[in-house]
Design an enzyme around this catalytic site. Structure first.
Site, PDB file in Angstrom:
ATOM      1  N   GLU A   1      -4.121   3.193  -0.430  1.00 14.74           N
ATOM      2  CA  GLU A   1      -4.373   2.214   0.776  1.00 14.74           C
ATOM      3  C   GLU A   1      -5.547   1.240   0.383  1.00 14.74           C
ATOM      4  O   GLU A   1      -6.686   1.735   0.307  1.00 14.74           O
ATOM      5  CB  GLU A   1      -4.515   2.930   1.994  1.00 14.74           C
ATOM      6  CG  GLU A   1      -3.266   3.849   2.409  1.00 14.74           C
ATOM      7  CD  GLU A   1      -2.303   3.086   2.988  1.00 14.74           C
ATOM      8  OE1 GLU A   1      -2.154   1.995   3.495  1.00 14.74           O
ATOM      9  OE2 GLU A   1      -0.923   3.349   2.919  1.00 14.74           O
TER      10      GLU A   1
ATOM     11  N   ASP B   1       0.852  -1.233  -0.047  1.00 11.99           N
ATOM     12  CA  ASP B   1      -0.039   0.146   0.065  1.00 11.99           C
ATOM     13  C   ASP B   1       0.715   1.344   0.099  1.00 11.99           C
ATOM     14  O   ASP B   1       1.718   1.360   0.781  1.00 11.99           O
ATOM     15  CB  ASP B   1      -0.902   0.137   1.328  1.00 11.99           C
ATOM     16  CG  ASP B   1      -1.982  -0.938   1.239  1.00 11.99           C
ATOM     17  OD1 ASP B   1      -2.447  -1.419  -0.041  1.00 11.99           O
ATOM     18  OD2 ASP B   1      -2.318  -1.338   2.173  1.00 11.99           O
TER      19      ASP B   1
ATOM     20  N   GLY C   1       0.762  -5.096   5.219  1.00  5.64           N
ATOM     21  CA  GLY C   1      -0.046  -4.858   6.476  1.00  5.64           C
ATOM     22  C   GLY C   1      -1.723  -5.045   5.907  1.00  5.64           C
ATOM     23  O   GLY C   1      -2.527  -4.866   6.714  1.00  5.64           O
TER      24      GLY C   1
END
Length: 206
Positions: free
Chosen positions: A16, A9, A96
């Site tokens: 994102e 991202d 993540g």
């Protein structure tokens, strides 16, 4: 260099993933503000991830996949991965974010492996729960160390590229540390800083 690890991202992808996923629920701005705090290191990454994924509860999994197949790649993403692989470098993505996005990106961009998180769903609907390999602020560094041990690669032979606070842990284990359009917290620990949205700029330093 034998190993290159990219964040996904705002590094390989322009934006994102979770902000894009929140948009159909009308929650993009709320989720984006939490993301921003986490990337600046103002909020614990694990807590921020749990908070944001909870807001995605009720979203259809097929909608998630549709969004993840239409994410905009960062300019130069394809070129830099091709260039690195041509030179025998193993290229991986630590995110993540979510497997729905990183696994599809792997098919398109051709990097070697992706490590990310999995959105939990029941009957095709997101439950607001998440699990996976990249849940904590230390996860990327921990994974990098293990990959280096498996491949027999040293930190000096490793490049990492990221933009936010949760990339800090992998900076510890890499000789080449690229802060790409990054938050100040990451720039302080980088030895290459790129301010332009063009991943091929990294090649000028290698």
């Amino acid at each position: 260099m034998k190993l290159a690890v990219f964040d996904f991202d705002s590094t390989l992808m322009d934006g994102e993933t979770i902000d894009f996923l929140a948009e159909p629920l009308g929650l993009k701005e709320k989720v984006a503000s939490i993301t921003e705090m986490a990337m600046k290191g103002e909020l614990d990454f694990f807590e921020s991830l749990i908070m944001r994924v909870k807001l995605l509860e009720g979203l259809e999994e097929k909608k998630v996949d549709e969004i993840c197949r239409n994410l905009p790649f960062m300019p130069g993403a394809d070129e830099i991965i091709k260039a690195l692989k041509k030179n025998g470098v193993k290229v991986m993505v630590f995110s993540g974010g979510f497997r729905n996005a990183t696994s599809y990106a792997r098919e398109v961009l051709g990097f070697d492996a992706d490590f990310s998180n999995k959105l939990h769903s029941k009957n095709g609907i997101l439950t607001g729960l998440v699990g996976g390999e990249m849940m904590f602020s230390h996860s990327k560094g921990d994974m990098l160390k293990r990959i280096q041990n498996i491949l027999g690669v040293t930190p000096e032979e490793t490049m990492v590229v990221g933009d936010g606070a949760n990339d800090l842990s992998m900076f510890e284990y890499a000789g080449t540390r690229v802060a790409f359009c990054a938050k100040e917290i990451l720039k302080k620990h980088a030895n290459i800083i790129i301010e332009e949205k063009d991943l091929t700029k990294i090649l000028e330093f290698l």
